[in-house]
Design a protein around this motif. Structure first.
Motif, PDB file in Angstrom:
ATOM      1  N   SER A   1       0.808  -1.219   0.000  1.00  0.00           N
ATOM      2  CA  SER A   1       0.000   0.000   0.000  1.00  0.00           C
ATOM      3  C   SER A   1       0.841   1.268   0.000  1.00  0.00           C
ATOM      4  O   SER A   1       0.474   2.268  -0.625  1.00  0.00           O
ATOM      5  CB  SER A   1      -0.960   0.001   1.187  1.00  0.00           C
ATOM      6  OG  SER A   1      -0.244  -0.131   2.406  1.00  0.00           O
ATOM      7  N   GLU A   2       1.992   1.259   0.691  1.00  0.00           N
ATOM      8  CA  GLU A   2       2.832   2.467   0.757  1.00  0.00           C
ATOM      9  C   GLU A   2       3.360   2.871  -0.622  1.00  0.00           C
ATOM     10  O   GLU A   2       3.669   4.036  -0.854  1.00  0.00           O
ATOM     11  CB  GLU A   2       4.015   2.230   1.695  1.00  0.00           C
ATOM     12  CG  GLU A   2       3.670   2.252   3.168  1.00  0.00           C
ATOM     13  CD  GLU A   2       3.334   3.664   3.667  1.00  0.00           C
ATOM     14  OE1 GLU A   2       3.969   4.629   3.213  1.00  0.00           O
ATOM     15  OE2 GLU A   2       2.410   3.784   4.488  1.00  0.00           O
ATOM     16  N   LEU A   3       3.445   1.916  -1.524  1.00  0.00           N
ATOM     17  CA  LEU A   3       4.052   2.192  -2.830  1.00  0.00           C
ATOM     18  C   LEU A   3       3.088   2.844  -3.801  1.00  0.00           C
ATOM     19  O   LEU A   3       3.512   3.356  -4.835  1.00  0.00           O
ATOM     20  CB  LEU A   3       4.594   0.894  -3.429  1.00  0.00           C
ATOM     21  CG  LEU A   3       5.608   0.125  -2.569  1.00  0.00           C
ATOM     22  CD1 LEU A   3       6.030  -1.154  -3.271  1.00  0.00           C
ATOM     23  CD2 LEU A   3       6.814   0.986  -2.272  1.00  0.00           C
ATOM     24  N   GLY A   4       1.821   2.826  -3.481  1.00  0.00           N
ATOM     25  CA  GLY A   4       0.838   3.414  -4.387  1.00  0.00           C
ATOM     26  C   GLY A   4       0.984   4.910  -4.546  1.00  0.00           C
ATOM     27  O   GLY A   4       0.388   5.505  -5.453  1.00  0.00           O
ATOM     28  N   PHE A   5       1.758   5.549  -3.666  1.00  0.00           N
ATOM     29  CA  PHE A   5       1.919   7.009  -3.704  1.00  0.00           C
ATOM     30  C   PHE A   5       3.167   7.434  -4.463  1.00  0.00           C
ATOM     31  O   PHE A   5       3.422   8.633  -4.603  1.00  0.00           O
ATOM     32  CB  PHE A   5       1.984   7.556  -2.268  1.00  0.00           C
ATOM     33  CG  PHE A   5       0.740   7.302  -1.476  1.00  0.00           C
ATOM     34  CD1 PHE A   5      -0.276   8.251  -1.438  1.00  0.00           C
ATOM     35  CD2 PHE A   5       0.558   6.110  -0.786  1.00  0.00           C
ATOM     36  CE1 PHE A   5      -1.434   8.024  -0.708  1.00  0.00           C
ATOM     37  CE2 PHE A   5      -0.593   5.870  -0.057  1.00  0.00           C
ATOM     38  CZ  PHE A   5      -1.598   6.818  -0.011  1.00  0.00           C
TER      39      PHE A   5
END
Length: 987
Positions: free
Chosen positions: A284-288
């Motif tokens: 999830s952290e990489l979606g930004f």
């Protein structure tokens, strides 16, 4: 007196000026001599572009090529990088250049050690000695306090790096020390105080421990690389403070835990690689990370869904998420906005349909969705993706008709649709697939006739169509596929006759047409195939006689059973190995096989054959004498076969097996022998289900002493201890699971001998392909893939298990090749197994093969993992040169290592070593691999890289990105960074 004094004062400026001119002239003369001394220690390999042509006493030093002077005419910069220079570095002379600020000698062939004299270059700001062949430890350089750039990566230095010397270099901007075999150490705390650093490259330099929290102090970092080390622990949250990061490389360590919260703050990140670790949690952290270009997280334990935000990434080029536990669908917009090059999300649990637009920009080369749970059809857009080289969607639940253009992708090397539910035909578009080597579509529901146009795909090496619903005639033009080695058509509905043109496929080694409706005669042209090893035509409707030409073949498998064949079974085929090869043919007869009717004079037996039988009978006495001699010479083999049947056997399986102990024992016969070695004989075993195995037979005792040992209880007791040691060693080896290591299925042991049952490799060994009559003209890409795969197998044995496994006999004949020329390491640990079965007083220890043996064995009789590295370096030299490890042309008592060393004098001689089969366009890359081979074969074991380092260097030698320029100082100085090759699954 006063007047004289006044005159002296008046002329003082002139005196001083004259004195200054004299001093400058003397200094210039000194610098000229220093540079000429430097020239005498270096040699330019390329005589056509010798950088030293301008270096002579008639020119000003400031006009020398590679030299720049300051405003006072003193040497400020020496830049001789990437000039193919050999020789050693005269630091004592160079450091006499008092104004020297830049010393750049990277990307050459410099060797030898670096002395403490380097400490005298106190004004240096830029030092680059990287990508050379230096040896020994790097000296303390504490006095170089003005240094801003330090490049020592891939330079060959070893020992303990003087980390404390970095404490004085508070102005350091770029630090690059990776790819050197330094002694293992924790992350150096001295680096944490270098708060001006923008580039930190410490990959593959034996760092251990965890990343310290102080890493968050280096807030100017653009690039942080810590890959290929032995680091552990979690990725610290402080790393998220490095908001200027453009690249973060952490792959191939042992990091655990989840991606740190706050990683989303690294919005400038373009390249992130944390693959081959023990990471878990979601993504999830990489979606930004909207600027991401390359994201590689393969071989971890990530779970959850791929964030939908990935579908909005505008710059994404490479995405590798294979071998994780990801679930759910892929974002349907994935790749819609960017120039995707490579996508590999194989071996997950992904579901749903394939996103339609990943090749929307027309740049994709690799498309790998292997072994997931995808459903639906292949989107039609991919049929237009002309750049694709690898299209693999095998082992999913895809269905529907394959878009016609997929069959004709003009640049595809492999199309693999195996194990899905595809329907419809292979269309005539296949004729456009000029580069296609492997067409693999087995286990689907494909139907229709095989189009004639398949003969235009002239690069085909493997056609695997088995277990489908294909029907009709086989195209007569199939014989035009001159590179074809494997043809699997079994379990389809093909009818009519077998094309006689198959006899033109001179490289065909494996032909299986079983379980079809083929009729007519077996073409006699099949008997002219020089490399045919396996022929299965069973369960068809073939008729007529068995061609006598088949007798000339040396087949490990022949199956003509369950057809309508008639006439006599050729005498040369009437051997025990083929006993079941002719069953189900009621019209056959034989003079030798008791299960068939005896052939009468009218059963197709010619006058010549009858005459031969009469002559045979008349000369039976002579033949009997000859047979007696033959039996005497073969007594040992017969004793072995008989002994096998008499023994009591214990089978230990390490994988799910579909065969019995009896099947293996019955196949240990002379006619199935495919190899011999110091450790035992190797047999090819064909199981009833059509699967091939390789069995290595190891005797626990000398065959001549077996009867004597059977009556000696004490000896048997001693052997029982050895058997336990053997079983323990085999149990450990059986736990090895790696795509580049041959699989050990089971062991079968008795008091006198042991059988090790392995998977069978149809393309033999690398030695066969390079040096024997079976050899192929391997292109450089294939050779490089073999080198990388074999290196990964050895790396796993050395670094990927709880305890190190030394091979002890690395050589090209122990690198086996599967049907796709994928390499697998064989006979790993076998020396130790053989020792485990030998008597304690035995002096026979397998320590290698001449030409591959590391020099330390000659004076220590001890081997370690660096001995394996030496042997692998010899294999690399074989791949580059095409020569054997020992050739007469090398000279008496010389091997390939000494020969290569003697050829490093000039660029021309270096290039002359490259195999003539390798085209000119690849030779620069080949030289890089030769450089790696030279490092591996260093005489001192400590100077050799680890196999982990070797894998990385081989991958980087094949890099696909251009050098990237990044401005890192106010004066516009630039630093080159070679980006790491995109790593993709090569299933």
């Amino acid at each position: 007196m006063s007047s004289l004094t006044d005159r002296r004062i008046t002329h003082l400026p002139l005196y001083l000026l004259f004195l200054l001119v004299c001093l400058l002239s003397t200094a210039a003369a000194d610098e000229l001599q220093i540079l000429l001394k430097l020239k005498s220690t270096l040699q330019a390999s390329n005589t056509n572009n010798n950088i030293f042509n301008t270096w002579n006493s008639t020119n000003s030093v400031c006009s020398f090529t590679g030299i720049a002077c300051n405003e006072n005419g003193f040497v400020r910069d020496i830049d001789l990088s990437n000039q193919n220079l050999s020789g050693f570095l005269a630091a004592d002379a160079i450091c006499q250049l008092e104004s020297l600020e830049t010393l750049s000698l990277g990307f050459n062939f410099l060797h030898g050690t670096i002395k403490e004299d380097l400490n005298n270059c106190v004004n240096l700001k830029y030092l680059d000695l990287g990508n050379n062949l230096f040896s020994g430890s790097f000296p303390d350089i504490s006095s170089l306090s003005r240094l801003e750039h330090l490049h020592l990566n891939y330079s060959g230095f070893s020992g303990t790096f003087p980390w404390k010397s970095l404490g004085n270099m508070t102005g350091l901007i770029r630090l690059s020390l990776g790819d050197n075999p330094f002694h293992q150490s924790p992350f150096p705390t001295e680096v944490l105080n270098l708060n001006k650093l923008i580039w930190l490259y410490l990959s593959n330099c034996s760092l251990g421990g965890s990343i310290p929290k102080g890493i968050g102090n280096l807030t100017e970092l653009i690039n942080l690389e810590l890959s290929y080390n032995n680091m552990i622990g979690e990725i610290p949250s402080e790393i998220t403070k490095l908001t200027k990061l453009w690249q973060l490389e952490l792959y191939d360590n042992q990091f655990t835990g989840t991606l740190p919260s706050g990683l989303r703050n690294l919005t400038n990140l373009e390249n992130f690689d944390a693959s081959a670790n023990l990471l878990e949690g979601d993504l999830s952290e990489l979606g930004f990370l909207q600027n991401i270009v390359s994201l590689q997280l393969f071989e971890n334990s990530f779970s959850g869904e791929v964030p939908t935000e990935f579908g909005e990434f505008k710059k994404l080029v490479n995405l590798s998420l294979y071998k994780n536990k990801l679930t759910g669908p892929l974002p349907q917009k994935l790749g819609s906005w960017s120039k995707i090059d490579f996508i590999d999300i194989s071996e997950n649990l992904l579901t749903g349909s394939i996103p339609p637009d990943m090749c929307k920009m027309g740049t994709m080369r690799g498309f790998l969705l292997v072994q997931n749970k995808f459903t639906g059809e292949i989107p039609a857009n991919y049929a237009k993706c002309s750049t694709l080289k690898r299209f693999r969607v095998n082992i999913n639940s895809l269905s529907g008709v394959v878009p016609p253009g997929i069959w004709g992708l003009p640049n595809a090397h492999i199309i693999d649709l195996t194990s899905n539910q595809f329907e419809g035909p292979i269309t005539s578009d296949i004729g456009n697939a000029k580069m296609l080597a492997k067409l693999v579509v087995s286990y689907n529901q494909l139907s229709g006739e095989l189009p004639d146009e398949i003969s235009k795909a002239t690069s085909l090496v493997s056609i695997v169509l088995n277990n489908n619903r294909f029907s009709g005639n086989l195209p007569g033009s199939i014989g035009d596929l001159r590179h074809l080695g494997t043809l699997y058509l079994q379990s389809n509905r093909f009818s009519a006759s077998i094309p006689d043109s198959l006899g033109n496929c001179n490289l065909l080694s494996d032909l299986n047409m079983a379980e079809n409706s083929l009729s007519g005669d077996i073409p006699s042209s099949l008997g002219s195939l020089p490399t045919l090893n396996s022929l299965n035509l069973s369960q068809n409707q073939l008729s007529g006689e068995i061609p006598k030409s088949l007798a000339s073949l040396r087949l490990s498998l022949l199956d003509l059973s369950h057809n309508r064949l008639t006439g006599a079974i050729p005498e040369s085929l009437s051997i025990a190995a083929y006993n079941s090869s002719f069953s189900g043919n009621s019209g056959l007869c034989s003079t030798d096989i008791s299960s068939f009717p005896q052939c009468s004079s009218g059963s197709g037996m010619s006058k010549d054959v009858r005459t031969l039988i009469i002559c045979f009978s008349a000369g039976s006495a002579i033949l009997l004498v000859s047979l007696t001699c033959f039996l005497f010479l073969k007594k040992r083999e017969k004793d072995e076969d008989r002994s096998l049947k008499e023994e009591s056997w214990d089978i230990k399986s390490f994988h799910e097996i579909s065969f019995t102990e009896g099947e293996i024992l019955d196949s240990i016969r002379q006619e199935n022998l495919i190899g011999k070695g110091g450790s035992g004989n190797v047999y090819r075993v064909l199981l009833a289900n059509g699967k091939d195995l390789a069995v290595k037979h190891i005797w626990n005792t000398d065959p001549s002493d077996r009867k004597r040992f059977k009556s000696m209880a004490p000896v048997l007791a001693k052997r029982g201890g050895k058997l336990k040691e053997f079983n323990a060693e085999v149990q450990m080896l059986s736990s090895i699971r790696h795509v580049n290591v041959v699989k050990l299925y089971c062991s079968i042991t008795s008091e006198d001998s042991s059988l090790l049952v392995y998977e069978y490799m149809p393309n033999g060994s690398l030695w066969d392909q390079l040096h024997t009559c079976q050899k192929m003209k391997l292109d450089w890409e294939t050779r490089h893939e073999i080198a990388v795969g074999a290196a990964k197998g050895l790396e796993y044995l050395h670094h990927g298990l709880e305890r190190l496994v030394m091979h002890r006999d690395v050589k090209s004949s122990n690198i086996l090749l599967d049907e796709f020329l994928k390499p697998k390491i064989a006979d790993f640990g076998l020396a130790k197994i053989v020792q485990a079965t030998a008597d304690k007083d035995s002096t026979h220890v397998i320590a290698g093969t001449p030409g591959y043996i590391a020099p330390e064995y000659g004076y220590t009789y001890k081997v370690n993992e660096k001995s394996d590295v030496y042997s692998f370096g010899v294999v690399l030299m074989e791949l580059v040169t095409g020569k054997r490890p020992i050739e007469p042309e090398f000279g008496e008592n010389k091997d390939i290592v000494s020969w290569v060393s003697s050829m490093l004098g000039s660029r021309e001689s270096i290039l002359s070593m490259v195999d003539s089969y390798i085209p000119e366009v690849n030779k620069e890359e080949v030289i890089k691999v030769l450089r790696i081979a030279i490092l591996c074969t260093a005489r001192v074991p400590e100077l050799r890289p680890s196999m982990r380092s070797v894998v990385q260097m081989l991958e980087e030698a094949h890099e696909t990105f251009k050098l990237l320029k990044i401005v890192i100082s106010k004066d516009g100085a630039a630093a080159d960074k070679k980006m790491k090759v995109v790593k993709g699954i090569e299933n």
